[in-house]
Design a protein around this motif. Structure first.
Motif, PDB file in Angstrom:
ATOM      1  N   CYS A   8       0.844  -1.194   0.000  1.00 59.11           N
ATOM      2  CA  CYS A   8       0.000   0.000   0.000  1.00 59.11           C
ATOM      3  C   CYS A   8       0.881   1.247   0.000  1.00 59.11           C
ATOM      4  N   LEU A   9       0.264   2.351  -0.404  1.00 57.76           N
ATOM      5  CA  LEU A   9       0.981   3.617  -0.517  1.00 57.76           C
ATOM      6  C   LEU A   9       0.610   4.490   0.680  1.00 57.76           C
ATOM      7  N   ILE A  10       1.642   4.938   1.407  1.00 57.48           N
ATOM      8  CA  ILE A  10       1.361   5.841   2.522  1.00 57.48           C
ATOM      9  C   ILE A  10       1.971   7.210   2.216  1.00 57.48           C
ATOM     10  N   CYS A  11       1.486   8.213   2.945  1.00 56.01           N
ATOM     11  CA  CYS A  11       1.912   9.586   2.674  1.00 56.01           C
ATOM     12  C   CYS A  11       2.392  10.210   3.985  1.00 56.01           C
ATOM     13  N   PRO A  12       3.712  10.106   4.263  1.00 48.36           N
ATOM     14  CA  PRO A  12       4.203  10.650   5.542  1.00 48.36           C
ATOM     15  C   PRO A  12       4.140  12.181   5.617  1.00 48.36           C
ATOM     16  N   ASP A  14       5.442  16.170   3.951  1.00 49.23           N
ATOM     17  CA  ASP A  14       6.675  16.767   3.402  1.00 49.23           C
ATOM     18  C   ASP A  14       6.914  16.331   1.954  1.00 49.23           C
ATOM     19  N   ARG A  15       5.870  16.238   1.169  1.00 49.89           N
ATOM     20  CA  ARG A  15       5.938  15.891  -0.259  1.00 49.89           C
ATOM     21  C   ARG A  15       6.614  14.551  -0.503  1.00 49.89           C
ATOM     22  N   THR A  16       6.287  13.561   0.314  1.00 47.20           N
ATOM     23  CA  THR A  16       6.810  12.206   0.076  1.00 47.20           C
ATOM     24  C   THR A  16       5.649  11.215   0.085  1.00 47.20           C
ATOM     25  N   VAL A  17       5.806  10.155  -0.695  1.00 44.49           N
ATOM     26  CA  VAL A  17       4.931   8.988  -0.575  1.00 44.49           C
ATOM     27  C   VAL A  17       5.834   7.770  -0.500  1.00 44.49           C
ATOM     28  N   LYS A  18       5.337   6.693   0.083  1.00 46.26           N
ATOM     29  CA  LYS A  18       6.186   5.539   0.313  1.00 46.26           C
ATOM     30  C   LYS A  18       5.364   4.279   0.126  1.00 46.26           C
TER      31      LYS A  18
END
Ligand SMILES: [Zn+2]
Ligand SMILES: [Zn+2]
Length: 215
Positions: A8-12, A14-18
């Motif tokens: 799954c894609l998470i969004c921490p 500060d313009r990042t996804v992981k």
């Protein structure tokens, strides 16, 4: 056979996804699990993307799966579910209301005070699987593919709701300010209902697209 974990894609913030892994959700009573086949990006996803990480951490949302616009195939159903069935093609309706307040009973869970929003309270649809109450899995007609389906509930629904409220018709000229995805769908619906449309934006490419979809 479903494995125990899913991508799954998470969004921490500060313009990042992981891309990460989480346990595959198990549907409880009245819930269904959907294997996601298509998901779309909404303006509110970009808002989460641009939020400072410290703020996302403080809200406890940095590890929730992103996304609230999805479509897929029902993969498992919990006890008591009579619709949908495993194998049904569905659109995920993104406002998960309490199911019993006046707004929910009127079919407007978006106004429910206890609604659980994706990526704010629970995992969203940018994942291999998502779990939702069965009433939030809406039938996807066969002539819509999953990409189209992922846009139906939020993007297209928002535009359609606006045009319906404006009671668009052939004796009207509607001004649509902002020709992003929702604005362009608004132009399409308004034209389909017979209205003349004035599209307004500062980006030439969007104005050009407005001409294409508004013909
Ligand atoms: Zn959306
Ligand atoms: Zn409610």
């Amino acid at each position: 056979m479903t494995s125990d974990t899913m991508q799954c894609l998470i969004c921490p913030g500060d313009r990042t996804v992981k891309l990460t892994r989480k346990p595959v959700p198990e549907p409880g009573p009245a819930d269904v699990r959907i294997r996601i086949m298509g998901s779309a990006i909404c303006g509110s996803d970009l808002h989460y993307y641009r939020t400072p990480q410290a703020e996302r951490d403080q809200l406890g949302v940095s590890r929730l799966a992103l996304g609230h616009e999805g479509a897929g195939v029902v993969d498992a159903v919990g006890p008591g579910v009579t619709y949908p069935a495993v194998g049904d093609r569905v659109v995920v309706y993104h406002h998960i209301g309490c199911g019993h307040c006046a707004h929910c009973r009127r079919g407007e869970p978006g106004f429910c005070r206890e609604r659980q929003s994706f990526n704010q309270v629970r995992d969203g649809v940018d994942a291999e699987y998502v779990m939702v109450p069965a009433r939030n899995a809406l039938p996807l007609p066969d002539d819509f593919d999953f990409e189209d389906g992922s846009l139906l509930a939020c993007n297209l629904g928002t535009a359609y709701g606006a045009v319906r409220k404006a009671k668009a018709s052939g004796d009207m000229t509607l001004a649509v300010s902002g020709l992003g995805p929702v604005g362009l769908y608004t132009v399409m619906f308004a034209r389909a209902m017979g209205a003349s449309v004035l599209g307004i934006d500062v980006q030439p490419s969007r104005i050009e697209m407005c001409g294409d979809v508004g013909d």
